[in-house]
Design an enzyme around this catalytic site. Structure first.
Site, short mmCIF file in Angstrom:
data_model
loop_
_atom_site.label_atom_id
_atom_site.label_comp_id
_atom_site.label_asym_id
_atom_site.label_seq_id
_atom_site.Cartn_x
_atom_site.Cartn_y
_atom_site.Cartn_z
NE ARG A 282 -2.20 0.60 3.83
CZ ARG A 282 -1.48 1.26 4.73
NH1 ARG A 282 -1.11 2.51 4.48
NH2 ARG A 282 -1.10 0.71 5.86
CG HIS A 286 -5.74 1.97 6.73
ND1 HIS A 286 -5.92 0.68 6.27
CD2 HIS A 286 -6.88 2.30 7.40
CE1 HIS A 286 -7.12 0.25 6.64
NE2 HIS A 286 -7.72 1.21 7.32
CE1 TYR A 295 1.91 2.22 8.24
CE2 TYR A 295 0.83 3.89 9.58
CZ TYR A 295 0.87 3.12 8.43
OH TYR A 295 -0.12 3.25 7.49
#
Length: 394
Positions: A282, A286, A295
């Site tokens: 991805r 998100h 992250y």
């Protein structure tokens, strides 16, 4: 009643035999290298120029739509959005390998499959702006699509609910003797839900013609895969449930297309489930509520940009003489203008009248819903500035 022996297919061992992770090697199908050149040993699926152009065009359109709608959310024009940037091949190429009568059950990052089926820019916009032209009357969050005519089941927010539903729907297709399968999309994070295990076991036992396609993009929102599970991805779980399994490079259009074609062939011929684990990434956040810089590193993202599915497939098409740079630039510009034009149009379309909020559930709305509607309308009338769109639709 026949006698049963659940030990009949089990071999014997006379020493302690510990099965460890990695004993079973599950390879990943890859046909195109990152530069779009096929591997010398690869068997390419049959694909017409027309289909290749439709796949590439759909992926490019969705990338434009994603960019524009993320920006629209940042501007406060819609409330929420989920982009599929970097994962387009896993959804568009798999949809291209299906037939129109096959049911699609989606999670929330499969707008490419829906666009391939023929969902228009106008329909995308009407849904995301929850207006009166949208078939669900604005009762769904943005990107929770559903189109009966395109055999695309309405999306639900809770993760994994579509997985056992897909098993049940495919069982119905089987009982009806239909020449059709169900494909069910989800991420590897959803595979941690109990519905995943129930759905796969149900499909395996009842021999349902369903394709489970897991987009393993490495993260369940901010949780990396190594913190989600210790096993060999999601593919090993299919084998554990007795489900025929394929692992594929999810950024390789030809590999995803070939894998889905084969899965559909098996599901129909043998009336059984097939699990496809598409290994992808991805590139976007998100959702518009997420910040991936917290992250993962930019270096990690850049390494995956080198595996971009759109560029990889375009390079292969160019080698086939199927890609015209000038025509493609014109298509991209037309797509941008179409998205912008529809965005401006849809903002002028009113939302449904408040009275319709209690319709379509009961034949005649019961007294308690009528009372609640009256209270709601009184509240909106008292505070019209807090409900700028709704106050004009009382």
């Amino acid at each position: 009643m026949k006698d049963r022996n659940h030990l009949s297919n089990i071999g014997l061992s006379h020493q302690v035999n510990v099965i460890s992770n990695g004993l079973l090697d599950i390879p990943m199908l890859q046909i195109l290298q990152a530069d779009g050149v096929p591997h010398a040993q690869a068997t390419l699926p049959e694909m017409t120029q027309q289909k290749a152009e439709k796949i590439l065009g759909t992926m490019q359109f969705i990338r434009i739509l994603d960019e524009r709608m993320v920006a629209a959310q940042r501007q406060g024009r819609i409330s929420f959005y989920l982009a599929c940037t970097g994962e387009e091949a896993s959804t568009v190429a798999s949809a291209a390998a299906l037939e129109p009568q096959d049911m699609i059950m989606s999670q929330y990052r499969e707008q490419g499959a829906l666009a391939y089926r023929g969902f228009t820019t106008e329909q995308f916009m009407d849904q995301m702006f929850s207006n009166e032209k949208e078939p669900n009357k604005g009762r769904q969050m943005p990107i929770h699509y559903g189109v009966k005519e395109l055999n695309f089941m309405t999306i639900s927010s809770p993760l994994g609910t579509q997985i056992p539903q897909a098993s049940g729907y495919a069982y119905g297709q089987k009982m009806a003797g239909l020449d059709a399968v169900t494909i069910c999309y989800f991420g590897e994070g959803a595979a941690s839900e109990g519905d995943f295990h129930a759905g796969l076991n149900m499909a395996a036992v009842l021999k349902c013609p369903v394709i489970f396609l897991c987009r393993n993009n490495g993260y369940a929102i901010s949780t990396p895969s190594e913190e989600q599970f210790a096993g060999d991805g999601i593919a090993s779980r299919g084998i554990g449930y007795g489900v025929k399994t394929i692992r594929v490079d999810g950024n390789d259009v030809l590999a995803v297309y070939a894998a889905t074609q084969k899965a559909r062939e098996i599901a129909l011929a043998e009336q059984c489930p097939v699990l496809i684990e598409a290994m992808t990434y991805r590139l976007a956040a998100h959702s518009t509520s997420d910040d991936p810089t917290g992250y993962r590193s930019k270096d990690e993202e850049e390494r995956w940009r080198a595996k971009d599915p759109v560029q990889r497939f375009a390079a292969w098409m160019q080698s086939q003489g199927w890609f015209d740079e000038e025509q493609n630039k014109l298509f991209l510009e037309q797509s941008r203008q179409e998205v912008l034009s529809e965005l401006k149009r849809v903002e002028k379309v009113p939302i449904c009248k408040v009275d319709e909020i209690i319709t379509d559930v009961y034949d005649v709305p019961p007294w308690h819903l009528k009372e609640q509607l009256a209270e709601l309308k009184a509240h909106i009338a008292k505070y019209p500035d807090a409900y700028p769109k709704t106050s004009g639709r009382l």
